[in-house]
Design a protein around this motif. Structure first.
Motif, short mmCIF file in Angstrom:
data_model
loop_
_atom_site.label_atom_id
_atom_site.label_comp_id
_atom_site.label_asym_id
_atom_site.label_seq_id
_atom_site.Cartn_x
_atom_site.Cartn_y
_atom_site.Cartn_z
N ALA A 366 51.47 12.42 84.87
CA ALA A 366 52.90 12.60 85.15
C ALA A 366 53.72 11.41 84.70
O ALA A 366 54.53 10.86 85.43
CB ALA A 366 53.11 12.86 86.65
N GLY A 367 53.49 10.97 83.45
CA GLY A 367 54.27 9.87 82.91
C GLY A 367 55.57 10.35 82.30
O GLY A 367 55.80 11.54 82.11
N ARG A 368 56.42 9.39 81.95
CA ARG A 368 57.70 9.74 81.33
C ARG A 368 57.52 10.20 79.89
O ARG A 368 58.35 10.92 79.35
CB ARG A 368 58.65 8.54 81.36
N HIS A 369 56.43 9.76 79.26
CA HIS A 369 56.16 10.14 77.88
C HIS A 369 54.77 10.76 77.78
O HIS A 369 53.91 10.53 78.62
CB HIS A 369 56.25 8.90 76.97
N ALA A 370 54.57 11.51 76.71
CA ALA A 370 53.30 12.20 76.52
C ALA A 370 52.21 11.21 76.15
O ALA A 370 52.45 10.20 75.48
CB ALA A 370 53.44 13.26 75.43
N ILE A 371 50.98 11.51 76.58
CA ILE A 371 49.84 10.71 76.19
C ILE A 371 49.41 11.09 74.78
O ILE A 371 49.80 12.13 74.26
CB ILE A 371 48.67 10.89 77.17
N ARG A 372 48.61 10.24 74.16
CA ARG A 372 48.08 10.52 72.83
C ARG A 372 46.57 10.34 72.88
O ARG A 372 46.08 9.33 73.38
CB ARG A 372 48.70 9.58 71.80
N MET A 373 45.85 11.30 72.35
CA MET A 373 44.39 11.28 72.41
C MET A 373 43.83 10.98 71.03
O MET A 373 44.28 11.53 70.02
CB MET A 373 43.86 12.61 72.94
N ILE A 374 42.82 10.10 70.98
CA ILE A 374 42.14 9.74 69.74
C ILE A 374 40.69 10.18 69.89
O ILE A 374 39.96 9.63 70.72
CB ILE A 374 42.20 8.22 69.48
N ALA A 375 40.30 11.16 69.13
CA ALA A 375 38.96 11.73 69.29
C ALA A 375 38.26 11.81 67.93
O ALA A 375 38.55 12.71 67.13
CB ALA A 375 39.06 13.12 69.92
N PRO A 376 37.32 10.89 67.65
CA PRO A 376 36.96 9.73 68.48
C PRO A 376 37.74 8.50 68.07
O PRO A 376 38.45 8.51 67.06
CB PRO A 376 35.48 9.56 68.17
N VAL A 377 37.57 7.40 68.85
CA VAL A 377 38.13 6.11 68.46
C VAL A 377 37.35 5.61 67.24
O VAL A 377 36.12 5.65 67.24
CB VAL A 377 38.03 5.09 69.62
N ASN A 379 35.15 3.76 64.62
CA ASN A 379 34.06 2.79 64.74
C ASN A 379 33.51 2.68 66.16
O ASN A 379 33.10 1.61 66.61
CB ASN A 379 34.50 1.41 64.25
N SER A 380 33.57 3.77 66.92
CA SER A 380 33.02 3.77 68.27
C SER A 380 32.60 5.19 68.64
O SER A 380 32.91 6.14 67.93
CB SER A 380 34.03 3.24 69.29
N SER A 381 31.90 5.30 69.76
CA SER A 381 31.47 6.61 70.25
C SER A 381 32.31 7.06 71.43
O SER A 381 31.86 7.86 72.24
CB SER A 381 30.00 6.54 70.66
N LYS A 635 49.58 3.89 58.30
CA LYS A 635 48.33 3.99 57.57
C LYS A 635 48.59 3.61 56.12
O LYS A 635 49.71 3.77 55.60
CB LYS A 635 47.73 5.39 57.67
N THR A 636 47.56 3.09 55.48
CA THR A 636 47.64 2.72 54.07
C THR A 636 46.66 3.59 53.30
O THR A 636 45.92 4.40 53.88
CB THR A 636 47.31 1.23 53.88
N GLY A 637 46.62 3.39 51.99
CA GLY A 637 45.78 4.23 51.17
C GLY A 637 44.30 4.12 51.49
O GLY A 637 43.54 5.06 51.29
N GLY A 638 43.87 2.96 51.99
CA GLY A 638 42.45 2.76 52.27
C GLY A 638 42.05 3.10 53.69
O GLY A 638 40.89 2.87 54.07
N MET A 639 42.95 3.63 54.50
CA MET A 639 42.64 3.93 55.90
C MET A 639 42.39 5.41 56.09
O MET A 639 43.12 6.25 55.57
CB MET A 639 43.82 3.48 56.80
N LEU A 640 41.34 5.72 56.87
CA LEU A 640 41.04 7.12 57.17
C LEU A 640 41.83 7.62 58.37
O LEU A 640 42.13 8.81 58.47
CB LEU A 640 39.53 7.27 57.44
#
Length: 773
Positions: A366-377, A379-381, A635-640
């Motif tokens: 119930a925050g004032r702004h929406a959350i953002r999900m990164i699936a997955p982060v 270089n991590s599990s 993001k730049t050209g070399g970023m996934l």
């Protein structure tokens, strides 16, 4: 026999006051009953207080900063008033009213004690005797304030220290605390005025303060000495303001005379400081870091932050548990704008199942702004959930330009400050490697501040011999202050579509000239060329950064002319050292076609109004969930994957300070020759556009462009709008206008054959009237 009073002390720091009050009243023949927390604890202490209130007619209440935290404060006051006792609060200077006791203290007599003064204790004795003799509780409070208020003096002293260190927010807080004690304090209003002007003393104020609210209040409550100083300030600032206006007026007049109706021939005669005359070993005086504000310490309480994190962790855990997923949250990363909660999910649970629960998690938090999900982060599990902080911390640009990545960038690079990532690491990007960048964002999202920080950070690192700016500003207000810096290519801002079109034509020509020079010197690119030039002690070639704001508006006004040249530049100009920074509020597929998006892989997206704008800007969703005010994805050209960053903030005061410094301490060399060519091309084009359809009967009055169009018709065996556009390098409206005129005046047929309108008169008759080519 006279009944006693009860004296209550809530902590050991108040014991000495309680003892002194006790002894003072006894010396004046008043019996006392004293109860202190260090003597009685727990239930016995509460019982002692209750018995004291019941057995005594009134009591003195020792109030200090610890009274706010006391569990007994509200209860005992309520009990005393319920029994209609007479209360004389003895308030120490640290005390602050809390919600629990404000109501009761408003109904009592009270004495402020700022020091250990004898007068306060004597006043207390008189209050106690008066309370004994009366049968009712006085409802109106009586405040006694000592003439020499040490608390206010302390606040003034601390505010002056903060002003000296340029910590204006802290100084402002102290000034407001002074006004809480004394709403008529002149010095407090002077401090607020200094904070508003971002200066440390009255002598530093350079603007007219006659309309300043704080100035008016300060002069209203000032004594004679203060009033004289304030009036002197007003006179000096009015004179400075008027002188500044006169200087600015003269400068504007000179600029108008300099650039109005300028021709290529006049350029060599009127301007001696051309860019060709710039010395080989140009010494650039960089602006000092002291012009930028230091980062401010966070005002957040560490316990509040930890409580927020614990609360969100519990909600995320319980939400997933309710859906049958038991997870662990091993890592919490707190950033400037968001806190990321990294979740370790069981091996038998697919990531897609967690992603589908994003809406449920957002609802629970119930925050004032929406959350953002990164699936997955990356270089991590883990699966990351970014939750907006309750307060957003500002990232000052000084934190970025003092970082190792910014300072230790490679030679011949174009490193600029972007901001801090979620982990808190400074982020700098090299424009030379991007090599172009698209910046999008709605109003108030931080797009213009990002452009300002980009320009300012480049100015602090590179001189005019290494870097030149060409700025297109259709709004004519955001970047006007940059036109006088020595890094500008032409010494002015491009503000309209015809000038923009002509400037891009120049940029394409400059690109081709540079490539020819690379071939002659056997250089692969601008870095290779400059390395050879520097080793031979020759003049290096500056990189050119073309900043185009409100790009969508420019495209909609002249899509054919501007879009074609921009596409050519973004595809070929990298090696030539020409880089484009394109910014717009409304990204759309109509504006950014396939070739343009493919040639600009670097994107910086601030808050987008909807999902479709985010997809155009980044190629994926996410920008519509940003917080605004500097929160962005890049993001730049070399970023996934995209990265989240809190953009660097540079204030208007810092921008003006840097501009003033580099303008006053460095010589300026502008490219007036090419500026004259650009203006001449615009003038020629406007004359063609303004040519009317009303002609005399003689053919000599025909516009030469119309004659050139007929020559094209004879050489190609007919005319069409597309042929005129291609051969004459004009837009669709002008080509249609020319063809309509030729049809109306009988030079071409009305009906087309195979898509072309045939010429009516023979080629021999045409050459007899207008001459051979």
């Amino acid at each position: 026999m006279q009944r006693p009073y009860v004296f209550i002390s809530y902590s050991t720091i108040d014991q000495e006051y309680a003892d002194k009050v006790n002894q003072t009243l006894k010396d004046n023949g008043i019996n006392t009953w004293i109860a202190t927390e260090d003597i009685h604890g727990g239930e016995s202490f509460a019982t002692e207080i209750t018995n004291g209130i019941k057995n005594c007619d009134a009591f003195v209440f020792i109030l200090s900063k610890n009274s706010d935290d006391s569990p007994h404060c509200g209860n005992e006051l309520s009990l005393a008033f319920g029994g209609r006792k007479k209360i004389i609060p003895f308030r120490l200077h640290e005390f602050k009213l809390s919600e629990s006791n404000t109501y009761f203290l408003q109904q009592a007599q009270w004495i402020d004690v700022f020091q250990d003064e004898d007068w306060a204790f004597q006043e207390l004795v008189e209050k106690v005797k008066s309370a004994l003799s009366t049968q009712k509780v006085e409802s109106a409070p009586i405040k006694i304030t000592h003439p020499t208020n040490k608390k206010i003096e302390n606040f003034i002293f601390r505010a002056e220290l903060e002003l000296e260190d340029k910590n204006f927010n802290d100084a402002k807080n102290f000034a407001n605390q002074i006004l809480n004690e004394d709403p008529r304090n002149c010095k407090a209003y002077i401090i607020l005025m200094l904070c508003q002007c971002k200066v440390s003393s009255l002598e530093e104020i350079k603007i007219d303060v006659s309309d300043n609210v704080n100035y008016k209040r300060a002069i209203r409550f000032a004594n004679d000495a203060e009033k004289a100083e304030l009036e002197k300030l007003l006179k000096s600032t009015e004179a400075k303001t008027e002188a500044k206006k006169q200087v600015r007026s003269r400068e504007n007049k000179v600029l108008e005379e300099k650039f109005n109706n300028i021709t290529v021939k006049q350029a060599d005669e009127q301007h001696k400081n051309l860019i060709e005359n710039m010395p080989i070993n140009y010494k650039y005086k960089k602006p000092p870091k002291t012009l930028f504000a230091k980062s401010r310490k966070s005002s957040k309480n560490i316990y509040d932050i930890e409580a927020f994190e614990s609360e969100v962790k519990a909600k995320i855990f319980n939400t997933l548990k309710d859906h049958g997923i038991v997870v662990q949250i091993p890592r919490v990363i707190r950033g400037s704008a968001v806190t990321r909660f990294d979740i370790a999910i069981p091996l038998n649970v697919p990531i897609s199942k967690i992603v589908k629960l994003q809406g449920d998690i957002n609802l629970r938090i119930a925050g004032r702004h929406a959350i953002r999900m990164i699936a997955p982060v990356p270089n991590s599990s883990y699966v990351g959930i970014e939750v907006p902080n309750r307060e957003v911390e500002i990232v000052n640009i000084r934190d970025i330009i003092e970082s190792n990545d910014f300072i230790n960038s490679k030679p011949f690079s174009l490193t600029f400050a972007l901001g801090k990532d979620v982990v808190g690491d400074p982020i700098s990007l090299d424009l030379a490697n991007l090599p172009h960048v698209l910046i999008t964002g709605t109003t108030g999202s931080g797009k213009t501040v990002c452009l300002n920080s980009l320009i300012i950070s480049l100015i602090t690192k590179y001189g005019p011999d290494e870097l030149r700016f060409v700025i297109v500003d259709p709004k004519q207000v955001d970047f006007e202050s940059f036109k006088d810096i020595p890094h500008m290519m032409f010494g002015e801002i491009i503000e309209d579509v015809p000038m923009t079109n002509s400037m891009l034509t120049w940029a394409v020509e400059e690109m081709e000239l540079r490539y020819k020079l690379f071939v002659e010197t056997r250089s692969k690119n601008i870095t290779d060329y400059n390395t050879k030039a520097r080793s031979l002690n020759q003049k290096i070639m500056p990189r050119i950064v073309i900043i185009m704001d409100e790009f969508a508006d420019l495209i909609w006004q002249d899509k054919e002319g501007i879009s074609t040249k921009v596409c050519l530049l973004v595809q070929k100009a990298r090696a030539a050292g020409i880089h484009l920074v394109i910014a717009t509020q409304r990204p759309s597929n109509d504006v950014f076609n396939g070739p343009l998006k493919a040639s600009i892989p670097a994107r910086i997206a601030f808050r987008a109004p909807a999902l479709i704008e985010s997809q155009v800007s980044l190629g994926e969703s996410g920008a519509e969930k940003l917080l605004g005010k500097g929160d962005c994805l890049y993001k730049t050209g070399g970023m996934l994957n995209v990265e989240r960053v809190m953009g660097a903030y540079v204030s208007d005061e810092e921008v003006y300070a840097v501009i003033d410094y580099v303008s006053k301490n460095n010589d300026k060399y502008y490219d007036y020759k090419n500026l004259a060519k650009i203006k001449a091309r615009v003038t020629s084009s406007s004359l063609d556009d303004d040519y009317t359809d009303e002609y005399d009967s003689s053919d000599s009055d025909i516009n030469p462009l119309y004659v050139k169009a007929m020559r094209v018709g004879y050489s190609l065996g007919g005319l069409s709008i597309s042929i005129l556009q291609r051969k004459l390098s004009i837009g669709f409206p002008k080509a249609g206008k020319i063809l309509d005129w030729l049809i109306e005046h009988g030079y071409v047929t009305q009906n087309a054959v195979n898509g072309k309108r045939q010429m009516v008169i023979t080629k021999e008759d045409f050459e007899e009237q207008f001459g051979a080519e």
